[in-house]
Design a protein around this motif. Sequence first.
Motif, PDB file in Angstrom:
ATOM      1  N   GLU A  25     -19.215  -7.316 -11.853  1.00 23.02           N
ATOM      2  CA  GLU A  25     -18.715  -6.147 -11.144  1.00 23.02           C
ATOM      3  C   GLU A  25     -18.602  -6.471  -9.653  1.00 23.02           C
ATOM      4  OE1 GLU A  25     -18.068  -2.643 -12.269  1.00 23.02           O
ATOM      5  OE2 GLU A  25     -17.623  -3.957 -13.956  1.00 23.02           O
ATOM      6  N   VAL A  26     -17.415  -6.341  -9.097  1.00 22.33           N
ATOM      7  CA  VAL A  26     -17.178  -6.629  -7.681  1.00 22.33           C
ATOM      8  C   VAL A  26     -16.931  -5.309  -6.944  1.00 22.33           C
ATOM      9  CG1 VAL A  26     -15.674  -7.772  -6.012  1.00 22.33           C
ATOM     10  CG2 VAL A  26     -16.188  -8.889  -8.199  1.00 22.33           C
ATOM     11  N   PRO A  27     -17.791  -4.952  -5.976  1.00 21.57           N
ATOM     12  CA  PRO A  27     -17.546  -3.731  -5.203  1.00 21.57           C
ATOM     13  C   PRO A  27     -16.414  -3.957  -4.202  1.00 21.57           C
ATOM     14  CG  PRO A  27     -19.484  -4.862  -4.357  1.00 21.57           C
ATOM     15  CD  PRO A  27     -19.040  -5.639  -5.567  1.00 21.57           C
ATOM     16  N   LEU A  28     -15.530  -2.992  -4.102  1.00 19.92           N
ATOM     17  CA  LEU A  28     -14.410  -3.073  -3.161  1.00 19.92           C
ATOM     18  C   LEU A  28     -14.379  -1.829  -2.295  1.00 19.92           C
ATOM     19  CD1 LEU A  28     -11.456  -4.221  -5.474  1.00 19.92           C
ATOM     20  CD2 LEU A  28     -12.738  -5.656  -3.879  1.00 19.92           C
ATOM     21  N   GLU A  29     -14.022  -2.007  -1.038  1.00 15.77           N
ATOM     22  CA  GLU A  29     -13.702  -0.868  -0.183  1.00 15.77           C
ATOM     23  C   GLU A  29     -12.231  -0.985   0.181  1.00 15.77           C
ATOM     24  OE1 GLU A  29     -14.697   0.279   4.262  1.00 15.77           O
ATOM     25  OE2 GLU A  29     -16.300   0.938   2.923  1.00 15.77           O
ATOM     26  N   LEU A  30     -11.463   0.019  -0.204  1.00 17.30           N
ATOM     27  CA  LEU A  30     -10.028   0.054   0.075  1.00 17.30           C
ATOM     28  C   LEU A  30      -9.772   1.097   1.153  1.00 17.30           C
ATOM     29  CD1 LEU A  30      -8.751   0.132  -3.627  1.00 17.30           C
ATOM     30  CD2 LEU A  30      -9.228  -1.880  -2.213  1.00 17.30           C
ATOM     31  N   LEU A  31      -9.047   0.701   2.184  1.00 19.40           N
ATOM     32  CA  LEU A  31      -8.715   1.621   3.269  1.00 19.40           C
ATOM     33  C   LEU A  31      -7.201   1.777   3.308  1.00 19.40           C
ATOM     34  CD1 LEU A  31     -10.332   3.100   5.555  1.00 19.40           C
ATOM     35  CD2 LEU A  31      -9.524   1.306   7.078  1.00 19.40           C
ATOM     36  N   PHE A  32      -6.730   3.004   3.129  1.00 17.94           N
ATOM     37  CA  PHE A  32      -5.296   3.287   3.166  1.00 17.94           C
ATOM     38  C   PHE A  32      -5.005   4.195   4.359  1.00 17.94           C
ATOM     39  CE2 PHE A  32      -6.247   2.565  -1.334  1.00 17.94           C
ATOM     40  CZ  PHE A  32      -5.275   1.641  -1.680  1.00 17.94           C
ATOM     41  N   ARG A  33      -4.084   3.778   5.214  1.00 18.20           N
ATOM     42  CA  ARG A  33      -3.633   4.621   6.330  1.00 18.20           C
ATOM     43  C   ARG A  33      -2.217   5.089   6.017  1.00 18.20           C
ATOM     44  NH1 ARG A  33      -6.126   0.314   9.032  1.00 18.20           N
ATOM     45  NH2 ARG A  33      -7.996   0.886  10.193  1.00 18.20           N
ATOM     46  N   LEU A  34      -2.032   6.394   5.955  1.00 13.75           N
ATOM     47  CA  LEU A  34      -0.728   6.942   5.583  1.00 13.75           C
ATOM     48  C   LEU A  34       0.061   7.303   6.831  1.00 13.75           C
ATOM     49  CD1 LEU A  34      -1.686   9.263   2.590  1.00 13.75           C
ATOM     50  CD2 LEU A  34      -1.463   6.774   2.682  1.00 13.75           C
ATOM     51  N   PRO A  35       1.144   6.590   7.123  1.00 12.64           N
ATOM     52  CA  PRO A  35       1.969   6.921   8.286  1.00 12.64           C
ATOM     53  C   PRO A  35       2.735   8.213   8.059  1.00 12.64           C
ATOM     54  CG  PRO A  35       2.997   5.187   6.995  1.00 12.64           C
ATOM     55  CD  PRO A  35       1.650   5.432   6.372  1.00 12.64           C
ATOM     56  N   ALA A  36       3.351   8.717   9.107  1.00  9.54           N
ATOM     57  CA  ALA A  36       4.049  10.002   9.026  1.00  9.54           C
ATOM     58  C   ALA A  36       5.132  10.002   7.953  1.00  9.54           C
ATOM     59  CB  ALA A  36       4.648  10.351  10.383  1.00  9.54           C
ATOM     60  N   GLY A  37       5.768   8.851   7.705  1.00  9.68           N
ATOM     61  CA  GLY A  37       6.862   8.797   6.746  1.00  9.68           C
ATOM     62  C   GLY A  37       6.453   8.558   5.306  1.00  9.68           C
ATOM     63  N   TYR A  38       5.146   8.437   5.048  1.00  9.47           N
ATOM     64  CA  TYR A  38       4.667   8.201   3.678  1.00  9.47           C
ATOM     65  C   TYR A  38       5.077   9.365   2.774  1.00  9.47           C
ATOM     66  CZ  TYR A  38       1.365   7.762  -0.198  1.00  9.47           C
ATOM     67  OH  TYR A  38       0.811   7.658  -1.442  1.00  9.47           O
ATOM     68  N   PRO A  39       5.510   9.117   1.507  1.00  7.52           N
ATOM     69  CA  PRO A  39       5.511   7.835   0.796  1.00  7.52           C
ATOM     70  C   PRO A  39       6.830   7.063   0.874  1.00  7.52           C
ATOM     71  CG  PRO A  39       5.932   9.589  -0.755  1.00  7.52           C
ATOM     72  CD  PRO A  39       5.782  10.251   0.592  1.00  7.52           C
ATOM     73  N   SER A  40       7.713   7.446   1.804  1.00  7.48           N
ATOM     74  CA  SER A  40       8.972   6.713   1.940  1.00  7.48           C
ATOM     75  C   SER A  40       8.780   5.383   2.657  1.00  7.48           C
ATOM     76  CB  SER A  40       9.999   7.568   2.690  1.00  7.48           C
ATOM     77  OG  SER A  40      10.291   8.737   1.941  1.00  7.48           O
ATOM     78  N   CYS A  41       7.615   5.195   3.275  1.00  6.10           N
ATOM     79  CA  CYS A  41       7.284   3.903   3.865  1.00  6.10           C
ATOM     80  C   CYS A  41       5.883   3.510   3.407  1.00  6.10           C
ATOM     81  CB  CYS A  41       7.388   3.936   5.384  1.00  6.10           C
ATOM     82  SG  CYS A  41       6.433   5.230   6.167  1.00  6.10           S
ATOM     83  N   LEU A  42       5.574   2.234   3.519  1.00  5.53           N
ATOM     84  CA  LEU A  42       4.330   1.709   2.960  1.00  5.53           C
ATOM     85  C   LEU A  42       3.106   2.196   3.730  1.00  5.53           C
ATOM     86  CD1 LEU A  42       5.308  -2.020   2.318  1.00  5.53           C
ATOM     87  CD2 LEU A  42       5.088  -0.203   0.620  1.00  5.53           C
ATOM     88  N   PRO A  43       1.996   2.431   3.033  1.00  8.76           N
ATOM     89  CA  PRO A  43       0.743   2.742   3.725  1.00  8.76           C
ATOM     90  C   PRO A  43       0.161   1.473   4.332  1.00  8.76           C
ATOM     91  CG  PRO A  43       0.345   2.564   1.371  1.00  8.76           C
ATOM     92  CD  PRO A  43       1.832   2.427   1.559  1.00  8.76           C
ATOM     93  N   GLY A  44      -0.651   1.630   5.367  1.00 12.57           N
ATOM     94  CA  GLY A  44      -1.434   0.501   5.846  1.00 12.57           C
ATOM     95  C   GLY A  44      -2.564   0.266   4.859  1.00 12.57           C
ATOM     96  N   VAL A  45      -2.853  -0.992   4.558  1.00 17.56           N
ATOM     97  CA  VAL A  45      -3.850  -1.314   3.534  1.00 17.56           C
ATOM     98  C   VAL A  45      -4.874  -2.293   4.087  1.00 17.56           C
ATOM     99  CG1 VAL A  45      -4.239  -2.338   1.257  1.00 17.56           C
ATOM    100  CG2 VAL A  45      -2.194  -0.960   1.661  1.00 17.56           C
ATOM    101  N   SER A  46      -6.139  -2.046   3.796  1.00 17.72           N
ATOM    102  CA  SER A  46      -7.208  -2.983   4.124  1.00 17.72           C
ATOM    103  C   SER A  46      -8.110  -3.114   2.903  1.00 17.72           C
ATOM    104  CB  SER A  46      -8.018  -2.477   5.330  1.00 17.72           C
ATOM    105  OG  SER A  46      -9.151  -3.296   5.543  1.00 17.72           O
TER     106      SER A  46
END
Length: 243
Positions: A25-46
């Motif tokens: 089991e691998v723990p993950l932390e996913l960070l999504f930043r949604l720009p004003a144009g989301y979902p027509s443009c990609l989210p920032g991902v970490s």
Amino acid sequence: MKRKPETDGAVFRIHITAEGQVGEEVPLELLFRLPAGYPSCLPGVSVSSTHLTRAQCATAKEKLLEEARKLLSEPMIHELVLWIQQNLRHILSQPEAARSGEKPTWPETATDDGLWLTLLHLDHMRARTKYVRTVEKWAADLRLTGRLMFMGKTILILLQGDRSDIKEYLILQKTSKVDVDSSGKKCKEKMISVLSETKVQTEHKRFLAFEVKEYSTLEELQKEFETAGLRELFSECVLGLVK
């Protein structure tokens, strides 16, 4: 036309586990930043994990963005979370993720100051009356507002307040004997998951009190989120959970 920075949109911090190369089991932390144009443009991902190297996290991020490009114009966070859970093992086996000699990456630290909104999911409540009273007391003691929501077997907790107070709540939730097990003995909460952590602007404060509510239909639950201006949170984190 001036482009708004990604940090102007919502930020979703999601904690999950996924199967690693040898079934661990691998723990993950996913960070999504949604720009004003989301979902027509990609989210920032970490992507970060104490169990993965920097190269492995970078590869996982690249693969997530590739998958996100296939989902443009529709809400995608829930689908991306499911995808990484199902595909992490394959991603880690690829050559670009196998560079040696690198240290694991630690979760990206967001600014803790200000107002935060955290969404939690509970698997069950056996001693419901006592459990609800305890949650209400913790929320009051820590000056947290929000909702404890029941819909069928789905149990959600929305907490709004200072991040330090929310962290203190999570410590209480995980270390206190707040429920009972199948034999009736008092037990700690082991089946809680953090679905989202989002920093919100103080002027967008959504809840003035902490309330316990029960919903008979999915539509009623959805309306609760939409009334609070949390349509995206519902579609990304809740809809797939209750369907």
